[in-house]
Design a protein around this motif. Structure first.
Motif, PDB file in Angstrom:
ATOM      1  N   LYS A   5       0.830  -1.201   0.000  1.00  0.00           N
ATOM      2  CA  LYS A   5       0.000   0.000   0.000  1.00  0.00           C
ATOM      3  C   LYS A   5       0.866   1.253   0.000  1.00  0.00           C
ATOM      4  O   LYS A   5       0.577   2.234  -0.686  1.00  0.00           O
ATOM      5  N   VAL A   6       1.945   1.201   0.797  1.00  0.00           N
ATOM      6  CA  VAL A   6       2.861   2.341   0.859  1.00  0.00           C
ATOM      7  C   VAL A   6       3.508   2.578  -0.493  1.00  0.00           C
ATOM      8  O   VAL A   6       3.614   3.719  -0.967  1.00  0.00           O
ATOM      9  N   MET A   7       3.950   1.499  -1.146  1.00  0.00           N
ATOM     10  CA  MET A   7       4.583   1.621  -2.464  1.00  0.00           C
ATOM     11  C   MET A   7       3.604   2.172  -3.495  1.00  0.00           C
ATOM     12  O   MET A   7       3.966   3.005  -4.327  1.00  0.00           O
ATOM     13  N   ASN A   8       2.340   1.702  -3.448  1.00  0.00           N
ATOM     14  CA  ASN A   8       1.324   2.207  -4.376  1.00  0.00           C
ATOM     15  C   ASN A   8       1.083   3.696  -4.154  1.00  0.00           C
ATOM     16  O   ASN A   8       0.892   4.458  -5.098  1.00  0.00           O
ATOM     17  N   ARG A   9       1.090   4.091  -2.868  1.00  0.00           N
ATOM     18  CA  ARG A   9       0.873   5.501  -2.551  1.00  0.00           C
ATOM     19  C   ARG A   9       2.020   6.361  -3.082  1.00  0.00           C
ATOM     20  O   ARG A   9       1.808   7.449  -3.621  1.00  0.00           O
ATOM     21  N   ILE A  10       3.235   5.859  -2.925  1.00  0.00           N
ATOM     22  CA  ILE A  10       4.415   6.581  -3.423  1.00  0.00           C
ATOM     23  C   ILE A  10       4.345   6.719  -4.945  1.00  0.00           C
ATOM     24  O   ILE A  10       4.645   7.770  -5.509  1.00  0.00           O
ATOM     25  N   GLN A  11       3.911   5.630  -5.619  1.00  0.00           N
ATOM     26  CA  GLN A  11       3.778   5.677  -7.080  1.00  0.00           C
ATOM     27  C   GLN A  11       2.723   6.692  -7.493  1.00  0.00           C
ATOM     28  O   GLN A  11       2.885   7.429  -8.469  1.00  0.00           O
ATOM     29  N   ASP A  12       1.599   6.743  -6.740  1.00  0.00           N
ATOM     30  CA  ASP A  12       0.539   7.698  -7.055  1.00  0.00           C
ATOM     31  C   ASP A  12       1.024   9.137  -6.913  1.00  0.00           C
ATOM     32  O   ASP A  12       0.579  10.032  -7.631  1.00  0.00           O
ATOM     33  N   LEU A  13       1.918   9.361  -5.942  1.00  0.00           N
ATOM     34  CA  LEU A  13       2.447  10.705  -5.701  1.00  0.00           C
ATOM     35  C   LEU A  13       3.756  10.955  -6.442  1.00  0.00           C
ATOM     36  O   LEU A  13       4.430  11.956  -6.196  1.00  0.00           O
ATOM     37  N   GLY A  14       4.102  10.030  -7.336  1.00  0.00           N
ATOM     38  CA  GLY A  14       5.374  10.132  -8.053  1.00  0.00           C
ATOM     39  C   GLY A  14       5.531  11.433  -8.808  1.00  0.00           C
ATOM     40  O   GLY A  14       6.610  12.046  -8.794  1.00  0.00           O
ATOM     41  N   ALA A  15       4.447  11.898  -9.464  1.00  0.00           N
ATOM     42  CA  ALA A  15       4.528  13.133 -10.242  1.00  0.00           C
ATOM     43  C   ALA A  15       4.770  14.336  -9.339  1.00  0.00           C
ATOM     44  O   ALA A  15       5.557  15.233  -9.680  1.00  0.00           O
ATOM     45  N   VAL A  16       4.114  14.347  -8.175  1.00  0.00           N
ATOM     46  CA  VAL A  16       4.293  15.459  -7.238  1.00  0.00           C
ATOM     47  C   VAL A  16       5.728  15.483  -6.711  1.00  0.00           C
ATOM     48  O   VAL A  16       6.363  16.538  -6.647  1.00  0.00           O
ATOM     49  N   ILE A  17       6.240  14.297  -6.356  1.00  0.00           N
ATOM     50  CA  ILE A  17       7.621  14.193  -5.862  1.00  0.00           C
ATOM     51  C   ILE A  17       8.600  14.645  -6.940  1.00  0.00           C
ATOM     52  O   ILE A  17       9.554  15.385  -6.668  1.00  0.00           O
ATOM     53  N   ALA A  18       8.353  14.212  -8.178  1.00  0.00           N
ATOM     54  CA  ALA A  18       9.228  14.599  -9.294  1.00  0.00           C
ATOM     55  C   ALA A  18       9.219  16.109  -9.499  1.00  0.00           C
ATOM     56  O   ALA A  18      10.269  16.725  -9.747  1.00  0.00           O
ATOM     57  N   LEU A  19       8.033  16.725  -9.396  1.00  0.00           N
ATOM     58  CA  LEU A  19       7.923  18.173  -9.572  1.00  0.00           C
ATOM     59  C   LEU A  19       8.702  18.918  -8.490  1.00  0.00           C
ATOM     60  O   LEU A  19       9.445  19.864  -8.784  1.00  0.00           O
ATOM     61  N   ILE A  20       8.554  18.479  -7.242  1.00  0.00           N
ATOM     62  CA  ILE A  20       9.252  19.125  -6.127  1.00  0.00           C
ATOM     63  C   ILE A  20      10.766  19.023  -6.301  1.00  0.00           C
ATOM     64  O   ILE A  20      11.498  20.009  -6.132  1.00  0.00           O
ATOM     65  N   LEU A  21      11.236  17.833  -6.652  1.00  0.00           N
ATOM     66  CA  LEU A  21      12.675  17.633  -6.854  1.00  0.00           C
ATOM     67  C   LEU A  21      13.192  18.479  -8.014  1.00  0.00           C
ATOM     68  O   LEU A  21      14.270  19.075  -7.941  1.00  0.00           O
ATOM     69  N   LEU A  22      12.414  18.531  -9.089  1.00  0.00           N
ATOM     70  CA  LEU A  22      12.805  19.292 -10.277  1.00  0.00           C
ATOM     71  C   LEU A  22      12.930  20.781  -9.948  1.00  0.00           C
ATOM     72  O   LEU A  22      13.918  21.436 -10.319  1.00  0.00           O
ATOM     73  N   VAL A  23      11.922  21.316  -9.243  1.00  0.00           N
ATOM     74  CA  VAL A  23      11.947  22.727  -8.853  1.00  0.00           C
ATOM     75  C   VAL A  23      13.133  23.006  -7.932  1.00  0.00           C
ATOM     76  O   VAL A  23      13.837  24.013  -8.087  1.00  0.00           O
ATOM     77  N   ALA A  24      13.377  22.093  -6.994  1.00  0.00           N
ATOM     78  CA  ALA A  24      14.479  22.280  -6.035  1.00  0.00           C
ATOM     79  C   ALA A  24      15.835  22.300  -6.744  1.00  0.00           C
ATOM     80  O   ALA A  24      16.667  23.180  -6.481  1.00  0.00           O
TER      81      ALA A  24
END
Length: 311
Positions: A5-24
């Motif tokens: 479930k945790v892994m699925n949640r991380i995958q669902d939020l993958g785009a948000v995480i990618a955006l944050i890292l990209l901006v940073a």
């Protein structure tokens, strides 16, 4: 089970995480990137692709795809510009453009549903025909004599509380799509059609009507983006909108919407649009060649699609 479930949640939020890292990362490399002025410019630029991507999301959720959006944008913008140049009131010309966007989108939808063509083939046909009609209508020349209308200038260049109007429109339409897809019967029909067409039909959903409506919305969003471009450029160009369908599809894929239909959220598309905009903006600021930019965007899309297949 809990780890899954945790892994699925991380995958669902993958785009948000990618955006944050990209901006940073880009903010650290280039101080110019993290200015308020640049962020507002970034959002204004992303509004055009964003509106098209929202319409594209509806189509892809039904299991289809719309390659004609760039050509619909060009043709509706050309007709709107021609009407304004010939003395038609700007408001009426804009309404005509939006209505035509809906009609052109419906034509693609009818080819898919009544003509039983694959969405890729159907919209490839309309993309080619609409682009050809644009060239014929404009005789390959831009239309520039649009007068000095405040309304026309405001759509693409206006400010409300120092916030560009296209940014406000982008956010409001995003909220409207969230409501449409997540809180209405039509939204449930969209998801049901893309998830399992046979089951949706057995449940009493009119599949053809739902698909045509999705393509009509896509056409409307393309026409609306065209009005923003017309305002910003103060002219209509025969090649306007070329390749815009690719950025829209990329944003949808990056946002985690399944290219097979039936799964994905509009907020994911919103994040995907921002990722594309940040990539373009950041690479431009860093002075990266446009050729390399295309390679980078292609690789990012590849990663997004492979991630979708893994899910």
């Amino acid at each position: 089970m809990e780890n899954k479930k945790v892994m699925n949640r991380i995958q669902d939020l993958g785009a948000v995480i990618a955006l944050i890292l990209l901006v940073a990362v880009i903010s650290i490399i280039s101080p110019e990137f993290r200015t308020v002025k640049n962020f507002l410019s970034l959002l204004r630029q992303s509004s055009i692709n964003g509106l098209i991507a929202f319409g594209m999301t509806c189509v892809i959720l039904t299991g289809g795809i719309d390659l004609s959006v760039g050509s619909v944008l060009a043709l509706t913008t050309a007709i709107c510009a021609s009407l304004i140049a010939n003395g038609t009131p700007v408001a009426i010309a804009m309404i005509v453009a939006l209505v035509l966007g809906v009609v052109f989108g419906m034509i693609s939808g009818i080819f898919v549903t009544k003509g039983r063509l694959q969405p890729f083939i159907a919209t490839l046909i309309t993309m080619t025909v609409f682009r050809g009609l644009t060239m014929i209508f404009m005789d390959g020349k831009p239309i520039s004599n649009l007068g000095d209308s405040y309304l026309l200038k405001f759509v693409g260049k206006g400010l409300i509380l120092n916030i560009p109007f296209p940014v406000i429109m982008f956010i409001l339409i995003f909220i409207a799509f969230m409501f449409l897809l997540e809180r209405t019967t039509f939204g449930r029909k969209i998801y049901a059609t893309g998830s399992n067409e046979k089951s949706a039909k057995l449940a009493g959903i009119n599949i053809d009507r739902t698909k045509i409506a999705a393509y009509a919305i896509s056409g409307l969003m393309a026409a609306m983006s065209g009005l923003i471009l017309l305002s910003r450029l103060s002219s209509a160009q025969p090649t306007l909108g070329s390749g815009y369908e690719l950025d829209a599809i990329a944003a949808v894929a990056l946002g985690g919407v399944s290219m097979n239909g039936g799964r994905g959220r509009i907020w994911g598309t919103f994040v995907g649009v921002l990722i594309i905009a940040v990539l373009n903006n950041g690479l431009n600021i860093l002075g990266v060649s446009s050729y390399y930019q295309d390679v980078v965007k292609g690789l990012v899309i590849l990663i997004a699609v492979l991630s979708d297949r893994k899910r």
